[in-house]
Design a protein around this motif. Structure first.
Motif, short mmCIF file in Angstrom:
data_model
loop_
_atom_site.label_atom_id
_atom_site.label_comp_id
_atom_site.label_asym_id
_atom_site.label_seq_id
_atom_site.Cartn_x
_atom_site.Cartn_y
_atom_site.Cartn_z
N VAL A 198 -4.88 40.64 3.72
CA VAL A 198 -6.16 40.69 4.44
C VAL A 198 -6.01 41.26 5.84
N ARG A 199 -4.80 41.24 6.39
CA ARG A 199 -4.57 41.78 7.73
C ARG A 199 -4.40 43.30 7.73
N THR A 200 -4.25 43.90 6.54
CA THR A 200 -4.17 45.36 6.45
C THR A 200 -5.57 45.92 6.63
N PRO A 201 -5.77 46.80 7.59
CA PRO A 201 -7.11 47.33 7.86
C PRO A 201 -7.71 48.03 6.62
N PRO A 202 -9.02 47.83 6.40
CA PRO A 202 -9.68 48.51 5.27
C PRO A 202 -9.49 50.03 5.30
N ALA A 203 -9.42 50.61 6.49
CA ALA A 203 -9.23 52.06 6.60
C ALA A 203 -7.92 52.49 5.95
N VAL A 204 -6.93 51.63 5.94
CA VAL A 204 -5.66 51.94 5.29
C VAL A 204 -5.76 51.66 3.80
N ARG A 205 -6.27 50.49 3.44
CA ARG A 205 -6.37 50.09 2.03
C ARG A 205 -7.22 51.05 1.22
N GLU A 206 -8.24 51.64 1.84
CA GLU A 206 -9.18 52.50 1.11
C GLU A 206 -8.83 53.99 1.19
N SER A 207 -7.78 54.32 1.90
CA SER A 207 -7.39 55.71 2.06
C SER A 207 -6.20 56.02 1.15
N VAL A 208 -6.46 56.00 -0.15
CA VAL A 208 -5.39 56.16 -1.14
C VAL A 208 -5.55 57.47 -1.90
N VAL A 209 -4.45 58.19 -2.04
CA VAL A 209 -4.37 59.38 -2.87
C VAL A 209 -3.34 59.08 -3.94
N GLU A 210 -3.65 59.46 -5.16
CA GLU A 210 -2.70 59.27 -6.25
C GLU A 210 -1.99 60.58 -6.50
N PRO A 265 0.01 73.28 -6.23
CA PRO A 265 -0.59 71.95 -6.16
C PRO A 265 -2.10 72.08 -6.02
N ARG A 266 -2.84 71.18 -6.66
CA ARG A 266 -4.30 71.22 -6.58
C ARG A 266 -4.82 69.79 -6.46
N TRP A 267 -6.08 69.70 -6.03
CA TRP A 267 -6.72 68.39 -5.88
C TRP A 267 -7.69 68.18 -7.03
N ASP A 268 -7.66 66.99 -7.60
CA ASP A 268 -8.59 66.57 -8.66
C ASP A 268 -9.21 65.27 -8.16
N GLY A 269 -10.32 65.41 -7.43
CA GLY A 269 -10.92 64.24 -6.79
C GLY A 269 -9.98 63.71 -5.72
N SER A 270 -9.57 62.45 -5.87
CA SER A 270 -8.64 61.88 -4.89
C SER A 270 -7.20 61.92 -5.38
N ALA A 271 -6.93 62.72 -6.40
CA ALA A 271 -5.56 62.84 -6.93
C ALA A 271 -4.98 64.20 -6.56
N ARG A 311 -3.96 57.84 4.04
CA ARG A 311 -2.91 57.01 4.63
C ARG A 311 -1.89 56.55 3.58
N VAL A 312 -2.34 56.45 2.32
CA VAL A 312 -1.48 55.90 1.26
C VAL A 312 -1.35 56.92 0.13
N LEU A 313 -0.13 57.15 -0.31
CA LEU A 313 0.14 58.01 -1.46
C LEU A 313 0.70 57.11 -2.55
N ARG A 314 -0.05 56.96 -3.63
CA ARG A 314 0.39 56.11 -4.75
C ARG A 314 1.04 56.99 -5.80
N VAL A 315 2.26 56.60 -6.19
CA VAL A 315 3.02 57.36 -7.18
C VAL A 315 3.52 56.40 -8.24
N GLY A 316 3.22 56.70 -9.49
CA GLY A 316 3.73 55.89 -10.59
C GLY A 316 5.21 56.18 -10.83
N ALA A 317 5.91 55.22 -11.40
CA ALA A 317 7.35 55.38 -11.63
C ALA A 317 7.65 56.57 -12.54
N GLN A 318 6.85 56.77 -13.57
CA GLN A 318 7.09 57.90 -14.47
C GLN A 318 6.89 59.23 -13.74
N ASP A 319 5.84 59.31 -12.93
CA ASP A 319 5.60 60.54 -12.18
C ASP A 319 6.73 60.81 -11.19
N LEU A 320 7.21 59.77 -10.55
CA LEU A 320 8.28 59.93 -9.57
C LEU A 320 9.54 60.49 -10.23
#
Length: 142
Positions: free
Chosen positions: A71-83, A94-100, A124-133
């Motif tokens: 809860v102490r992580t600012p919403p601006a960080v939590r909601e700024s995610v790219v997959e 490289p291309r963008w598909d929405g937020s991916a 702020r956040v780049l989410r990467v799955g283990a298989q993609d990595l």
């Protein structure tokens, strides 16, 4: 870790699973001798698997796996995610598909970093799955 460093980001650790407890004394069956109830594997802290003082010495910034749920992580960080998503083996830019961010298999970390830097809406956040990595750059010199 290498991708976080290449993109200038702080690594958010994944949930870690341990098959053996870490203790400075004798273990019995990978558990404290007095505690046989510990289920294996169990969710464990980073210091069970890594020497954190070495990470600090090497200036490797990281956050615990629960960072985005805190809860102490600012919403601006939590909601700024790219997959980060990997597709095919064709040599496409490289291309963008929405937020991916979609890159080809085998793309180098520098290509990912350049695509993230060029985006108009920085994330702020780049989410990467283990298989993609696993399908990213086959050598670390990128």
């Amino acid at each position: 870790l290498a991708l976080a460093r290449a993109t200038g980001r702080t690594l958010i650790m994944p949930e870690l699973q341990c098959w053996c407890d870490r203790f400075w004394n004798r273990l019995k069956g990978c558990r404290y001798a007095t505690d046989h109830s510990l289920p294996l594997p169990f969710r464990c802290p980073m210091d069970h698997l890594f020497f954190l003082d070495k990470w600090d010495t090497a200036k490797l910034p990281f956050r615990e796996q629960s960072f985005l749920a805190n809860v102490r992580t600012p919403p601006a960080v939590r909601e700024s995610v790219v997959e980060l998503r990997l597709e095919g083996a064709a040599a496409a830019a490289p291309r963008w598909d929405g937020s991916a961010l979609v890159v080809e298999q085998g793309a180098c970390f520098s290509e990912v970093a350049a695509a993230l830097s060029a985006r108009r809406q920085p994330s702020r956040v780049l989410r990467v799955g283990a298989q993609d990595l696993r399908m990213l750059c086959p050598w670390l010199g990128s």
